[in-house]
Design a protein around this motif. Structure first.
Motif, short mmCIF file in Angstrom:
data_model
loop_
_atom_site.label_atom_id
_atom_site.label_comp_id
_atom_site.label_asym_id
_atom_site.label_seq_id
_atom_site.Cartn_x
_atom_site.Cartn_y
_atom_site.Cartn_z
N VAL A 113 -17.21 -24.59 12.06
CA VAL A 113 -16.72 -24.40 13.42
C VAL A 113 -16.42 -25.78 14.00
O VAL A 113 -17.29 -26.65 14.04
CB VAL A 113 -17.74 -23.65 14.30
CG1 VAL A 113 -17.19 -23.50 15.72
CG2 VAL A 113 -18.05 -22.29 13.70
N LEU A 114 -15.18 -25.94 14.45
CA LEU A 114 -14.74 -27.21 15.03
C LEU A 114 -14.74 -27.09 16.54
O LEU A 114 -14.00 -26.30 17.12
CB LEU A 114 -13.34 -27.57 14.52
CG LEU A 114 -12.74 -28.88 15.02
CD1 LEU A 114 -13.62 -30.06 14.68
CD2 LEU A 114 -11.33 -29.07 14.46
N TRP A 115 -15.63 -27.90 17.17
CA TRP A 115 -15.76 -27.92 18.63
C TRP A 115 -15.05 -29.14 19.17
O TRP A 115 -15.13 -30.22 18.61
CB TRP A 115 -17.24 -27.97 19.03
CG TRP A 115 -18.04 -26.76 18.64
CD1 TRP A 115 -18.67 -26.56 17.45
CD2 TRP A 115 -18.31 -25.61 19.44
NE1 TRP A 115 -19.32 -25.35 17.44
CE2 TRP A 115 -19.11 -24.74 18.66
CE3 TRP A 115 -17.94 -25.21 20.72
CZ2 TRP A 115 -19.56 -23.52 19.13
CZ3 TRP A 115 -18.40 -24.00 21.19
CH2 TRP A 115 -19.19 -23.16 20.40
N THR A 116 -14.38 -28.96 20.32
CA THR A 116 -13.68 -30.05 20.98
C THR A 116 -14.19 -30.20 22.41
O THR A 116 -14.30 -29.23 23.15
CB THR A 116 -12.17 -29.80 21.01
OG1 THR A 116 -11.68 -29.72 19.66
CG2 THR A 116 -11.44 -30.92 21.72
N PHE A 117 -14.52 -31.46 22.76
CA PHE A 117 -15.02 -31.79 24.10
C PHE A 117 -13.92 -32.46 24.91
O PHE A 117 -13.00 -33.08 24.37
CB PHE A 117 -16.23 -32.75 24.01
CG PHE A 117 -17.45 -32.15 23.37
CD1 PHE A 117 -18.51 -31.74 24.14
CD2 PHE A 117 -17.54 -32.02 21.99
CE1 PHE A 117 -19.64 -31.20 23.56
CE2 PHE A 117 -18.66 -31.49 21.40
CZ PHE A 117 -19.72 -31.08 22.19
N THR A 118 -14.07 -32.38 26.22
CA THR A 118 -13.28 -33.24 27.11
C THR A 118 -14.08 -34.52 27.33
O THR A 118 -15.23 -34.63 26.92
CB THR A 118 -13.00 -32.55 28.44
OG1 THR A 118 -14.25 -32.30 29.10
CG2 THR A 118 -12.27 -31.23 28.23
N ARG B 9 -12.16 -25.14 18.74
CA ARG B 9 -10.78 -25.43 18.35
C ARG B 9 -10.35 -24.58 17.16
O ARG B 9 -9.22 -24.10 17.10
CB ARG B 9 -10.64 -26.92 18.02
CG ARG B 9 -9.24 -27.30 17.54
CD ARG B 9 -9.13 -28.79 17.31
NE ARG B 9 -7.82 -29.14 16.79
CZ ARG B 9 -7.44 -30.37 16.48
NH1 ARG B 9 -8.29 -31.36 16.67
NH2 ARG B 9 -6.25 -30.61 16.00
N ALA B 10 -11.25 -24.42 16.20
CA ALA B 10 -10.90 -23.64 15.02
C ALA B 10 -12.18 -23.20 14.32
O ALA B 10 -13.20 -23.87 14.37
CB ALA B 10 -10.03 -24.44 14.06
N TRP C 36 -5.78 -23.93 17.95
CA TRP C 36 -6.53 -23.88 19.20
C TRP C 36 -6.84 -22.45 19.64
O TRP C 36 -7.45 -22.23 20.66
CB TRP C 36 -5.73 -24.56 20.30
CG TRP C 36 -5.69 -26.06 20.11
CD1 TRP C 36 -4.73 -26.79 19.49
CD2 TRP C 36 -6.68 -26.98 20.55
NE1 TRP C 36 -5.05 -28.11 19.49
CE2 TRP C 36 -6.24 -28.27 20.15
CE3 TRP C 36 -7.89 -26.86 21.23
CZ2 TRP C 36 -6.97 -29.41 20.41
CZ3 TRP C 36 -8.60 -28.01 21.49
CH2 TRP C 36 -8.16 -29.27 21.07
N SER C 37 -6.42 -21.47 18.89
CA SER C 37 -6.67 -20.08 19.27
C SER C 37 -8.11 -19.67 19.09
O SER C 37 -8.55 -18.68 19.67
CB SER C 37 -5.76 -19.16 18.44
OG SER C 37 -6.07 -19.29 17.05
N GLY C 38 -8.88 -20.41 18.28
CA GLY C 38 -10.25 -20.04 18.01
C GLY C 38 -10.39 -18.97 16.95
O GLY C 38 -11.51 -18.51 16.69
N ASN C 39 -9.29 -18.54 16.35
CA ASN C 39 -9.35 -17.55 15.29
C ASN C 39 -9.78 -18.20 13.97
O ASN C 39 -9.81 -19.43 13.83
CB ASN C 39 -7.99 -16.87 15.13
CG ASN C 39 -7.59 -16.10 16.36
OD1 ASN C 39 -8.45 -15.55 17.07
ND2 ASN C 39 -6.29 -16.04 16.63
N VAL C 40 -10.08 -17.35 13.00
CA VAL C 40 -10.48 -17.84 11.69
C VAL C 40 -9.24 -18.34 10.94
O VAL C 40 -8.23 -17.65 10.83
CB VAL C 40 -11.18 -16.73 10.89
CG1 VAL C 40 -11.53 -17.24 9.49
CG2 VAL C 40 -12.44 -16.27 11.61
N ILE C 41 -9.34 -19.56 10.41
CA ILE C 41 -8.27 -20.16 9.62
C ILE C 41 -8.76 -20.31 8.19
O ILE C 41 -9.87 -20.81 7.95
CB ILE C 41 -7.87 -21.55 10.18
CG1 ILE C 41 -7.36 -21.40 11.61
CG2 ILE C 41 -6.82 -22.21 9.30
CD1 ILE C 41 -7.01 -22.71 12.26
N TYR C 42 -7.96 -19.87 7.25
CA TYR C 42 -8.34 -19.96 5.84
C TYR C 42 -7.67 -21.18 5.21
O TYR C 42 -6.65 -21.67 5.68
CB TYR C 42 -7.95 -18.67 5.11
CG TYR C 42 -8.72 -17.46 5.58
CD1 TYR C 42 -9.97 -17.17 5.05
CD2 TYR C 42 -8.20 -16.64 6.57
CE1 TYR C 42 -10.69 -16.06 5.50
CE2 TYR C 42 -8.91 -15.54 7.02
CZ TYR C 42 -10.15 -15.25 6.48
OH TYR C 42 -10.87 -14.19 6.92
#
Length: 885
Positions: A612-617, A631-632, A677-683
């Motif tokens: 899980v990729l988290w993005t901060f401001t 993010r993803a 950036w949709s937060g969906n699962v990416i393969y």
């Protein structure tokens, strides 16, 4: 043989030099000589019949034994400050080269080597002095050692007419004294044997070393203090024999005989003065040290032994002069065994005396002994008790044959059967000393760690109907550690004297340990956080489930993950105000590790191949009110492939590509475009399965040219992988190129450095047994840490230098969990840089680079279509065939 085959100047890039040198053969003799024109490091190495002289990173090779044979040693002519002789109307340094039964003379002109216009078109710095019968003098027996005793001018009108008195030690425990006369008329050397000294105990020897006639340059003449020469021999009967070759009276006779126009050879017999017993094998080397007050021997029994004269204290000093007075005292003073050094796992071939740094680490004063052997390790032994205080394995071969030190004893050079010689500063050797580990005891936490795990026992049984028995579960309370950590991190990230370690415990506490002072700062509990869903009050999360931590790249905060999928971010600079947050990705549990890709992106490695990729401001890092965004969600599960636990990654920020390796040896690549950036699962776009044989992929780095990656795994291999792209530059496929084994049983870290001037140098770190090693594929072993086991938490902060005798600086911390005593943090550092030692700037760490780990049987050149390019194919006894560009 043509002249261009005899001498070669390799004034070329180091990479080309390494490839050619490695195929010459094993190193058979080495030295760090000193020249009046060049006070910095100069090395001389022989490989078979060739001699290589390296000055200022420029190597000149000359074929001295062109009639066949191998050079096993060499010695410089020195007589009471007389270091040069006039050869060819110029003053040059005279050298003896010997091997087998052959002896050769050469004069070296250092002015040619130091010339800024030095190239292959310049004159040869080596001038071979020929004899009337040829280029080499053949003696009656195998030569073990040669010592130039004195230099005499034949006439005052011509400085080119001179005689050299030389002692030659032979293998049957005999010494011959020779006079070598040089005439300016024909520039030939005329040999004449003056005396043959036979030891009373005739035996076969495997080593021999002279002592005497090696004065301080401030002493103008040997005759003022007498003429004495002593020899120590190592025999096949496991003994070291000491006997006198010349005393003062005999020395005066030899000087008279040397001046005679028609000298005759005489044969005399000498008795043994001292017999040193104790070894259980053949004696391979004997060396005098500390002005003859000590003697070191190495043997087939895998031990090194230090002997000292009677009545001498343990602090022997570092005197390297060999005066006739010392030689005269040596005959009368018996030697006693001081200690036996155990540690080598193979035969010990050679040793030398070195000097150690003082406590302030800036000067050298005390003495030690360095040894090399069949186990391919360099070991340093203390004078007082023979304790091993340093160990290094920098050769990729099976055996190191030779070791020598410079005049001051602070630098050593080693040569192995891989054809490579290594320059090492003695200070660097000491950093593998386990006694340098500092120990810091950690305070116990006030909070006990909860543990509700059940333990099943089969002892208690409950009877049921029809004679059946049911097993009953019995809950047993486990003994808890007062403190178990979920991770440790250095900050700042680069090695420094004021380094600190951040420790997060499973009792919920956060500590900072100042390694320089030993001060422990207790920040408080990281488990008390302000939940993003519940802003009205603070809640306590389960700190016992903590699994990992990751320090922010700018040391602003630390992220802590647990087995329930939660991540806690704590601000380090404002910890007292409870400035921390907790967040989690719903449905994804068990975070195994965390990694900051940059200052705003945090990657969490979950089980079952999920990341899980988290993005901060910018404000999220320092404020509890910010909320990081997913993010993803990346998944390694694809096409029925069983994904493991993600273990390592590399993020290409320019191409927005993320490479991830898991615990089953799979490597996948993800393209993070705008749709990420949709937060969906990416393969994964593509997965290279089982790249490390179902072992952990522990590290991924980019290739320097940007066309692929290099991965390291727990299988001990390095895997080079090409990235195939389409016309738009997007990745479409991963393709395996080559897998290379390392010297480690398992790799945990990998770095791309500029060691030895090679911009593509690869360095790996991992375990070899219980020792953690940092190993360069070009240089060899850089660091050795005795961690006490692979299960201990190890944190390493490391920095690599371009070249020099100190290639690395590092801080290392090892966490030790004790059951019945306070837990400990073991700390070791090496903060030396090349700018601190002027000597290190004048020498490269590695002279050459290994091609194979064993004997090379055959080589062949292959033509290519490219201009000025060829391929070299080599096959070795190490069961590999390699193609070199």
């Amino acid at each position: 043989m043509s002249d261009d085959r005899i001498s070669h100047n390799y004034h070329q890039p180091k990479e080309q030099l390494c490839k050619k040198e490695a195929l010459i053969g094993p190193v058979t003799a080495i030295a760090l000589p000193s020249f009046a024109e060049h006070e910095s490091c100069v090395s001389m190495v022989s490989k078979g019949p060739w001699v290589e002289l390296t000055v200022n990173n420029t190597t000149y090779r000359h074929l001295l034994f062109d009639e066949g044979g191998t050079i096993h040693g060499f010695d410089q002519m020195r007589d009471c400050g007389k270091r040069k002789a006039k050869v060819g109307h110029e003053l040059r340094d005279l050298w003896f080269f010997y091997g087998g039964r052959c002896l050769s003379f050469a004069a070296i002109d250092m002015k040619i080597m130091l010339s800024p216009k030095f190239s292959s078109d310049t004159r040869n710095p080596f001038t071979l002095l020929k004899t009337p019968s040829g280029k080499m003098i053949r003696l009656s027996d195998w030569i073990w050692d040669v010592r130039a005793l004195t230099f005499v001018n034949e006439c005052s009108d011509s400085d080119e007419d001179f005689r050299i008195l030389t002692a030659v030690g032979l293998s049957h425990n005999t010494v011959e004294l020779w006079s070598f006369t040089h005439k300016s008329v024909d520039s030939n050397i005329t040999p004449c044997c003056l005396r043959k000294i036979i030891c009373g105990d005739r035996c076969i020897t495997y080593s021999l070393s002279f002592f005497g006639w090696k004065e301080d340059y401030s002493i103008r003449t040997c005759l003022e203090n007498g003429i004495d020469l002593v020899v120590a021999t190592g025999t096949v009967s496991n003994e070291v024999l000491l006997w006198s070759v010349l005393d003062n009276e005999e020395g005066m006779e030899i000087m008279t005989q040397l001046a005679s126009t028609d000298p005759t050879c005489t044969v005399i017999q000498k008795k043994i003065h001292h017999r040193l017993s104790g070894h259980d094998g053949v004696i391979y080397s004997v060396r005098f040290g500390c002005g003859g007050k000590s003697l070191v021997s190495t043997s087939d029994d895998r031990t090194i032994r230090l002997w000292k004269q009677e009545g001498i204290s343990k602090e022997l000093g570092t005197n390297t002069f060999e005066t006739s007075i010392d030689a005269r005292m040596l005959k009368d003073q018996a030697y006693n065994l001081l200690w036996v050094g155990y540690g080598h796992t193979g035969r010990v071939w050679d040793s030398c005396f070195v000097t150690l740094p003082t406590e302030n680490n800036l000067t050298l004063s005390s003495g030690a002994v360095a040894s090399v052997g069949e186990d391919a390790t360099i070991r340093v032994w203390g004078f007082e008790d023979g304790r091993e205080i340093g160990r290094l394995k920098i050769h990729g071969c099976k055996s190191i044959w030779k070791i020598a030190s410079n005049f001051s004893g602070n630098t050593i050079i080693t040569g192995g059967n891989d054809g490579i010689s290594k320059l090492v500063d003695v200070r660097y050797l000491l950093f593998s000393n386990p006694s340098l580990m500092k120990r810091i005891f950690l305070p116990a936490d006030n909070i006990e760690i909860s543990d509700n795990r059940e333990v099943k026992h089969e002892d208690d049984k409950i009877p049921l109907q029809q004679g059946k028995v049911k097993k009953q579960k019995k809950i047993k309370t486990r003994q808890h550690h007062k403190q178990v950590v979920c991770g440790i991190n250095f900050y700042p990230s680069k090695p420094s004297a004021d380094a600190k370690v951040l420790v997060a415990t499973r009792a919920g506490m956060l500590h900072t340990i100042c390694l320089n002072s030993g001060e422990i700062i207790v920040h408080g509990s990281w488990a008390k956080v302000s939940s993003l869903e519940v802003h009205s009050h603070e809640e306590l999360i389960d700190s016992a489930s903590g699994t990992c931590i990751a320090m922010h790249p700018e040391q602003l905060s630390v992220a802590i993950g647990n087995s329930k999928g939660q991540i806690v971010v704590c601000s380090i600079k404002d910890f007292e105000h409870e400035n921390r947050i907790v967040f989690a990705a719903s449905g994804y549990l068990a975070i195994q590790s965390l990694q900051w890709l940059d200052s705003l992106n945090l990657l969490a490695f979950h089980i079952k191949g999920i990341c899980v990729l988290w993005t901060f401001t910018n404000s999220d890092i320092d404020s509890v009110h910010g909320k990081p965004q997913i993010r993803a969600i990346l998944s390694l599960s694809r096409d029925g492939l069983v994904a493991g636990i993600p273990k390592s990654c590399y993020f290409d920020k320019m191409k927005n590509e993320l490479f991830i390796g898991d615990s089953r040896g799979n490597i996948g690549v993800f393209c993070l475009g705008d749709d990420a950036w949709s937060g969906n699962v990416i393969y994964a776009v593509d997965i290279l399965s089982f790249s490390h044989k179902k072992e952990y992929v522990t590290g991924i780095i980019p290739i320097a040219n940007g066309h692929g990656i290099i991965s390291a795994g727990n299988d001990g291999y390095i895997h080079q992988i090409a990235v195939i792209r389409n016309q738009n530059g997007r990745c479409t496929k991963l393709q395996s190129i080559i897998r290379k084994p390392s010297q480690l049983s398992g790799i945990s870290h990998i770095w791309q450095t500029n060691l030895n001037g090679n911009p593509d140098s690869i360095v790996v770190g991992g375990y070899h047994g219980n020792d953690y090693l940092v190993y360069s594929m070009d240089v060899g072993q850089l660091i050795s840490l005795q961690t006490g086991g692979r299960n201990r938490i190890l944190e390493l902060s490391i920095e690599f230098f371009k070249d020099g005798l100190h290639p690395t600086a590092y801080n290392a911390a090892i966490y030790v969990a004790n059951k019945n005593s306070p837990n400990e943090l073991l700390y070791q550092s090496n903060l030396h840089s090349d700018t601190r030692y002027e000597y290190s700037r004048t020498a490269q760490f590695s002279l050459g680079s290994p091609c194979h780990g064993d004997t090379i049987f055959d080589i062949a050149f292959c033509e290519t279509n490219a201009t000025n390019e060829a391929l070299l194919l080599s096959g070795s006894n190490d069961c590999t065939v390699k193609l070199h560009k």
